[in-house]
Write an enzyme that holds these catalytic residues in place. Structure first.
Site, PDB file in Angstrom:
ATOM      1  N   TYR A 163     -13.719   6.877 -13.601  1.00 31.11           N
ATOM      2  CA  TYR A 163     -13.513   5.811 -12.611  1.00 31.11           C
ATOM      3  C   TYR A 163     -14.188   4.521 -13.073  1.00 31.11           C
ATOM      4  CZ  TYR A 163     -14.386   2.724  -8.768  1.00 31.11           C
ATOM      5  OH  TYR A 163     -14.489   1.595  -7.997  1.00 31.11           O
ATOM      6  N   SER A 173     -16.706  -3.454 -10.001  1.00 31.12           N
ATOM      7  CA  SER A 173     -17.820  -2.708  -9.416  1.00 31.12           C
ATOM      8  C   SER A 173     -19.075  -2.866 -10.269  1.00 31.12           C
ATOM      9  CB  SER A 173     -17.440  -1.213  -9.351  1.00 31.12           C
ATOM     10  OG  SER A 173     -18.562  -0.420  -9.031  1.00 31.12           O
ATOM     11  N   TYR A 200     -18.460  -5.537  -7.001  1.00 29.95           N
ATOM     12  CA  TYR A 200     -19.083  -5.199  -5.719  1.00 29.95           C
ATOM     13  C   TYR A 200     -20.265  -4.269  -5.939  1.00 29.95           C
ATOM     14  CZ  TYR A 200     -14.128  -5.867  -4.274  1.00 29.95           C
ATOM     15  OH  TYR A 200     -12.848  -6.301  -4.102  1.00 29.95           O
ATOM     16  N   PHE A 201     -21.316  -4.453  -5.150  1.00 30.06           N
ATOM     17  CA  PHE A 201     -22.373  -3.468  -5.142  1.00 30.06           C
ATOM     18  C   PHE A 201     -21.981  -2.389  -4.132  1.00 30.06           C
ATOM     19  CE2 PHE A 201     -25.635  -4.692  -8.238  1.00 30.06           C
ATOM     20  CZ  PHE A 201     -24.931  -5.715  -8.818  1.00 30.06           C
ATOM     21  N   LYS A 231     -12.707   0.522 -14.403  1.00 29.28           N
ATOM     22  CA  LYS A 231     -13.127  -0.830 -14.011  1.00 29.28           C
ATOM     23  C   LYS A 231     -13.482  -1.665 -15.250  1.00 29.28           C
ATOM     24  CE  LYS A 231     -12.430  -0.357  -9.700  1.00 29.28           C
ATOM     25  NZ  LYS A 231     -11.263  -1.016  -9.063  1.00 29.28           N
ATOM     26  N   THR A 288     -20.801  -0.719 -11.050  1.00 29.88           N
ATOM     27  CA  THR A 288     -20.864   0.490 -11.863  1.00 29.88           C
ATOM     28  C   THR A 288     -20.648   0.158 -13.347  1.00 29.88           C
ATOM     29  OG1 THR A 288     -20.237   2.842 -11.713  1.00 29.88           O
ATOM     30  CG2 THR A 288     -18.454   1.245 -11.802  1.00 29.88           C
ATOM     31  N   ASP A 344     -26.314   9.404 -11.183  1.00 26.94           N
ATOM     32  CA  ASP A 344     -26.913   8.356 -10.341  1.00 26.94           C
ATOM     33  C   ASP A 344     -27.837   7.471 -11.166  1.00 26.94           C
ATOM     34  OD1 ASP A 344     -27.221  10.103  -7.174  1.00 26.94           O
ATOM     35  OD2 ASP A 344     -25.845   8.546  -7.830  1.00 26.94           O
ATOM     36  N   ASP A 385       0.852  -1.185   0.000  1.00 25.05           N
ATOM     37  CA  ASP A 385       0.000   0.000   0.000  1.00 25.05           C
ATOM     38  C   ASP A 385       0.893   1.241   0.000  1.00 25.05           C
ATOM     39  OD1 ASP A 385      -3.273   0.276   1.241  1.00 25.05           O
ATOM     40  OD2 ASP A 385      -2.052   2.025   0.733  1.00 25.05           O
TER      41      ASP A 385
HETATM   42  P1  NAD Z   1      -9.657   2.492  -0.296  1.00 21.25           P
HETATM   43  O1  NAD Z   1      -9.279   3.788  -0.895  1.00 21.25           O
HETATM   44  O2  NAD Z   1     -10.079   2.435   1.114  1.00 21.25           O
HETATM   45  O3  NAD Z   1      -8.489   1.428  -0.482  1.00 21.25           O
HETATM   46  C1  NAD Z   1      -7.607   1.484  -1.568  1.00 21.25           C
HETATM   47  C2  NAD Z   1      -6.199   1.347  -1.014  1.00 21.25           C
HETATM   48  O4  NAD Z   1      -5.281   1.319  -2.092  1.00 21.25           O
HETATM   49  C3  NAD Z   1      -5.792   2.509  -0.094  1.00 21.25           C
HETATM   50  O5  NAD Z   1      -5.261   2.011   1.103  1.00 21.25           O
HETATM   51  C4  NAD Z   1      -4.745   3.279  -0.901  1.00 21.25           C
HETATM   52  O6  NAD Z   1      -3.757   3.854  -0.068  1.00 21.25           O
HETATM   53  C5  NAD Z   1      -4.174   2.169  -1.794  1.00 21.25           C
HETATM   54  N1  NAD Z   1      -3.633   2.622  -3.072  1.00 21.25           N
HETATM   55  C6  NAD Z   1      -4.228   3.418  -3.990  1.00 21.25           C
HETATM   56  N2  NAD Z   1      -3.406   3.621  -5.040  1.00 21.25           N
HETATM   57  C7  NAD Z   1      -2.267   2.908  -4.784  1.00 21.25           C
HETATM   58  C8  NAD Z   1      -1.043   2.715  -5.473  1.00 21.25           C
HETATM   59  N3  NAD Z   1      -0.803   3.301  -6.650  1.00 21.25           N
HETATM   60  N4  NAD Z   1      -0.077   1.925  -4.913  1.00 21.25           N
HETATM   61  C9  NAD Z   1      -0.297   1.335  -3.717  1.00 21.25           C
HETATM   62  N5  NAD Z   1      -1.439   1.478  -3.000  1.00 21.25           N
HETATM   63  C10 NAD Z   1      -2.405   2.265  -3.538  1.00 21.25           C
HETATM   64  O7  NAD Z   1     -10.818   1.898  -1.235  1.00 21.25           O
HETATM   65  P2  NAD Z   1     -11.807   0.673  -0.982  1.00 21.25           P
HETATM   66  O8  NAD Z   1     -13.180   1.231  -0.752  1.00 21.25           O
HETATM   67  O9  NAD Z   1     -11.215  -0.283  -0.019  1.00 21.25           O
HETATM   68  O10 NAD Z   1     -11.834  -0.002  -2.448  1.00 21.25           O
HETATM   69  C11 NAD Z   1     -10.931  -1.029  -2.752  1.00 21.25           C
HETATM   70  C12 NAD Z   1     -11.179  -1.432  -4.193  1.00 21.25           C
HETATM   71  O11 NAD Z   1     -12.547  -1.792  -4.367  1.00 21.25           O
HETATM   72  C13 NAD Z   1     -10.913  -0.313  -5.197  1.00 21.25           C
HETATM   73  O12 NAD Z   1     -10.335  -0.888  -6.359  1.00 21.25           O
HETATM   74  C14 NAD Z   1     -12.301   0.215  -5.517  1.00 21.25           C
HETATM   75  O13 NAD Z   1     -12.360   0.766  -6.826  1.00 21.25           O
HETATM   76  C15 NAD Z   1     -13.109  -1.045  -5.429  1.00 21.25           C
HETATM   77  N6  NAD Z   1     -14.535  -0.800  -5.133  1.00 21.25           N
HETATM   78  C16 NAD Z   1     -14.871  -0.079  -4.021  1.00 21.25           C
HETATM   79  C17 NAD Z   1     -16.245   0.153  -3.749  1.00 21.25           C
HETATM   80  C18 NAD Z   1     -16.664   0.969  -2.552  1.00 21.25           C
HETATM   81  O14 NAD Z   1     -17.836   1.409  -2.515  1.00 21.25           O
HETATM   82  N7  NAD Z   1     -15.814   1.185  -1.584  1.00 21.25           N
HETATM   83  C19 NAD Z   1     -17.219  -0.382  -4.596  1.00 21.25           C
HETATM   84  C20 NAD Z   1     -16.826  -1.112  -5.708  1.00 21.25           C
HETATM   85  C21 NAD Z   1     -15.471  -1.331  -5.965  1.00 21.25           C
HETATM   86  C1  WQD Z   2     -25.866   5.691  -2.824  1.00 26.77           C
HETATM   87  C2  WQD Z   2     -27.198   6.405  -2.907  1.00 26.77           C
HETATM   88  C3  WQD Z   2     -27.079   8.581  -3.916  1.00 26.77           C
HETATM   89  C4  WQD Z   2     -24.685  10.436  -0.775  1.00 26.77           C
HETATM   90  C5  WQD Z   2     -20.698   4.714  -5.595  1.00 26.77           C
HETATM   91  C6  WQD Z   2     -19.851   4.620  -6.824  1.00 26.77           C
HETATM   92  C7  WQD Z   2     -19.559   3.165  -7.103  1.00 26.77           C
HETATM   93  C8  WQD Z   2     -18.964   2.516  -5.874  1.00 26.77           C
HETATM   94  C9  WQD Z   2     -19.885   2.666  -4.699  1.00 26.77           C
HETATM   95  C10 WQD Z   2     -16.594   2.520  -6.093  1.00 26.77           C
HETATM   96  C11 WQD Z   2     -27.370   7.127  -4.242  1.00 26.77           C
HETATM   97  C12 WQD Z   2     -27.510   8.668  -2.457  1.00 26.77           C
HETATM   98  C13 WQD Z   2     -25.402   9.513  -1.523  1.00 26.77           C
HETATM   99  C14 WQD Z   2     -25.359  11.543  -0.208  1.00 26.77           C
HETATM  100  C15 WQD Z   2     -27.424  10.744  -1.140  1.00 26.77           C
HETATM  101  N1  WQD Z   2     -17.710   3.051  -5.552  1.00 26.77           N
HETATM  102  N2  WQD Z   2     -26.737   9.665  -1.691  1.00 26.77           N
HETATM  103  N3  WQD Z   2     -26.720  11.660  -0.408  1.00 26.77           N
HETATM  104  O1  WQD Z   2     -23.410   6.128  -6.064  1.00 26.77           O
HETATM  105  O2  WQD Z   2     -24.364   3.817  -5.584  1.00 26.77           O
HETATM  106  O3  WQD Z   2     -21.906   4.082  -5.835  1.00 26.77           O
HETATM  107  O4  WQD Z   2     -20.071   4.076  -4.496  1.00 26.77           O
HETATM  108  O5  WQD Z   2     -16.522   1.603  -6.834  1.00 26.77           O
HETATM  109  O6  WQD Z   2     -18.685   3.098  -8.181  1.00 26.77           O
HETATM  110  O7  WQD Z   2     -20.600   5.125  -7.900  1.00 26.77           O
HETATM  111  O8  WQD Z   2     -23.054   4.978  -3.823  1.00 26.77           O
HETATM  112  O9  WQD Z   2     -23.129   5.833  -1.526  1.00 26.77           O
HETATM  113  O10 WQD Z   2     -22.507   7.447  -3.395  1.00 26.77           O
HETATM  114  O11 WQD Z   2     -24.854   6.638  -3.177  1.00 26.77           O
HETATM  115  O12 WQD Z   2     -28.647  10.876  -1.315  1.00 26.77           O
HETATM  116  O13 WQD Z   2     -24.754  12.425   0.467  1.00 26.77           O
HETATM  117  O14 WQD Z   2     -27.246   7.401  -1.902  1.00 26.77           O
HETATM  118  O15 WQD Z   2     -27.836   9.461  -4.717  1.00 26.77           O
HETATM  119  O16 WQD Z   2     -28.728   7.011  -4.608  1.00 26.77           O
HETATM  120  P1  WQD Z   2     -23.284   4.805  -5.404  1.00 26.77           P
HETATM  121  P2  WQD Z   2     -23.308   6.279  -2.923  1.00 26.77           P
END
Ligand code: NAD
Ligand code: WQD
Length: 338
Positions: free
Chosen positions: A150, A125, A178-179, A154, A127, A299, A31
């Site tokens: 973003y 994701s 992931y959702f 993916k 997404t 959205d 990391d």
């Molecule tokens: P996060 O930001 O908490 O974790 C990502 C980690 O990667 C961080 O600790 C950051 O320091 C590290 N990182 C980023 N760029 C780096 C690099 N170049 N070299 C080394 N380390 C690096 O995010 P998260 O929510 O844990 O998400 C993890 C993964 O899941 C991501 O790929 C994200 O796109 C994906 N994802 C997240 C969500 C969500 O809602 N959190 C949903 C769908 C997919």
């Molecule tokens: C959820 C719902 C908003 C904030 C995002 C990324 C997705 C993934 C997960 C990385 C929506 C509503 C939100 C607020 C609100 N991330 N909302 N007020 O948009 O489903 O997904 O995070 O991979 O790629 O797009 O999640 O939590 O942002 O929103 O009303 O202050 O909550 O409109 O309907 P989302 P979210």
């Protein structure tokens, strides 16, 4: 077996490291601490009693990635979380996202191609589906044009892995779509640590409830849903973490007809924003200050998973409820603000 977890100090990665260690895997975390801190390593160690190997390293540095794999020749698999993930930021600074999310992926795959056998799990994701044509969303739903750079990283990331697997018989890969991950580990040693103003709903709710934010803005209540607000599939991060162990075991057993597969990881249940607020008020026993405002651009109206493939092929299903997840998120918020 030694598993490399990139981004392993992040929100999801840290929860996966705990589950991997609980299953007896040896973990190497990489990391660059761009969105996490070393305190997370202590949190993981407090939960499992085992301190993972940690290497501070930026995966955008090709030589550093190559040296890492030379140092740890016995890496059996990689779970790749490291990425930038803020949708809005990606619109403002697309090249940061294409460089960080794609170069790091490419450099890791180049190293895996050199190994006799390699197993790879990719953080994807839901997404990638955009606004799906039908619900719940299955893995055969069409991939729609990305709504943000973003989301595009993916989609492109999955294509890169698919094309690499096509020419790499030594590589077995799974993408987990992931959702909406929420919540925190029951120990309250690790959880979500959003920096700055939270982009996501649940951290904004908990920060409003604890008084860090004045009120939650609900982005629109004029959608074609029962209560007018958007619907999502909120999955407890611990259930999501366990899905990664199930996916890794699937790769290890090597019974798949294909060396690149992908799975929707959600609960299979959709919840509206107002339902999340109502459930949060129940678990926190307090009224949440919120105001309905205009829709947020990009959205989708509704997205929740058809989880049949993950249930049947990975032998995995979500077990924790929205209430469990919101309760853990609230307890975590109270703990970190003490
Ligand atoms: P996060 O930001 O908490 O974790 C990502 C980690 O990667 C961080 O600790 C950051 O320091 C590290 N990182 C980023 N760029 C780096 C690099 N170049 N070299 C080394 N380390 C690096 O995010 P998260 O929510 O844990 O998400 C993890 C993964 O899941 C991501 O790929 C994200 O796109 C994906 N994802 C997240 C969500 C969500 O809602 N959190 C949903 C769908 C997919
Ligand atoms: C959820 C719902 C908003 C904030 C995002 C990324 C997705 C993934 C997960 C990385 C929506 C509503 C939100 C607020 C609100 N991330 N909302 N007020 O948009 O489903 O997904 O995070 O991979 O790629 O797009 O999640 O939590 O942002 O929103 O009303 O202050 O909550 O409109 O309907 P989302 P979210």
């Amino acid at each position: 077996m030694k598993i490399l977890v990139t981004g392993g100090l992040g929100f999801i990665g840290s929860h996966v490291v705990v589950e991997l260690q609980n299953e007896g895997f040896e973990v190497v975390i990489v990391d660059n601490l761009s969105n996490s801190t070393l305190d997370v390593l202590d949190g993981i160690t407090k939960i499992t009693g085992k301190k993972p190997i940690f290497e501070k390293l930026d995966l955008r540095e090709k030589n550093a990635v190559s040296n890492l794999f030379s140092t740890y020749k016995d890496i059996y698999g990689v779970i790749h979380f490291a990425a930038s993930k803020a949708v809005g930021e990606s619109v403002e600074n697309p090249l940061l996202y294409y460089e960080n999310n794609l170069n790091s992926l490419i450099y890791i795959l180049q190293e895996l191609q050199k190994k006799d056998k390699a197993h790879f799990i990719f953080s994807s994701s839901c997404t990638v589906y955009g606004q799906a044509d039908s619900l719940p969303i299955t893995e055969s739903a069409p991939i729609k044009p990305a709504e943000s750079p973003y989301g595009n990283t993916k989609q492109i990331g999955e294509e890169i892995i698919k094309d690499t697997c096509r020419v790499s018989d030594n590589l077995q890969a799974i993408a987990l779509r992931y959702f909406n991950p929420i919540g925190s580990h029951e120990s309250l040693q690790i959880g979500e640590l959003p920096t700055g103003t939270p982009q996501n709903l649940v951290p904004f709710i908990t920060q409003t409830a604890i008084g860090l934010r004045e009120k939650l803005a609900v982005f629109g209540n004029d959608y074609p849903t029962e209560d007018g607000t958007c619907i999502r599939d909120y999955i407890h991060v611990v259930d999501l973490a366990k899905a990664h162990v199930a996916a890794l075991k699937r790769l290890i057993e090597n019974k798949s007809a294909t060396n690149f597969d992908y799975f929707n990881i959600g609960t299979g249940t959709g919840s509206s924003v107002l339902e999340v607020i109502k459930t949060f008020e129940e678990v926190s026993d307090q009224k949440l200050n919120y105001q309905i405002v205009a829709r947020r651009e990009g959205d989708v109206i509704a997205a929740y998973a058809d989880t049949e493939k993950a249930n049947n092929v990975l032998g995995w299903q979500a077990k924790l409820s929205l209430k469990d997840a919101l309760s853990s998120a609230w307890q975590w918020e109270q703990k970190i603000r003490k």
